[in-house]
Design a protein around this motif. Sequence first.
Motif: not given
Length: 70
Positions: A1, A3-4, A34, A39, A42-43, A45
């Motif tokens: 994943k 992250c943004k 965030y 958030e 999650d982003d 990790d």
Amino acid sequence: KRCKFAQNFITMNQLPSDPAMLFSFLNMKLRDNYSSLDELCDDLDIDRAKLEQKMLEYGWEYNPSANKFW
């Protein structure tokens, strides 16, 4: 994943070790990027439970209504 905010990707081991710097870093990220601790975790990790435990050891807890540690 991915992250943004990939340019700011950081792992749990790379978080600032100084309590005041960690406090400032997290609150800055929460304020600027965030809408919740979930958030952010999650982003980036990051294990939320471990992060919250670490912050409690330093005397700070997360307040979801304010979206910051205090």
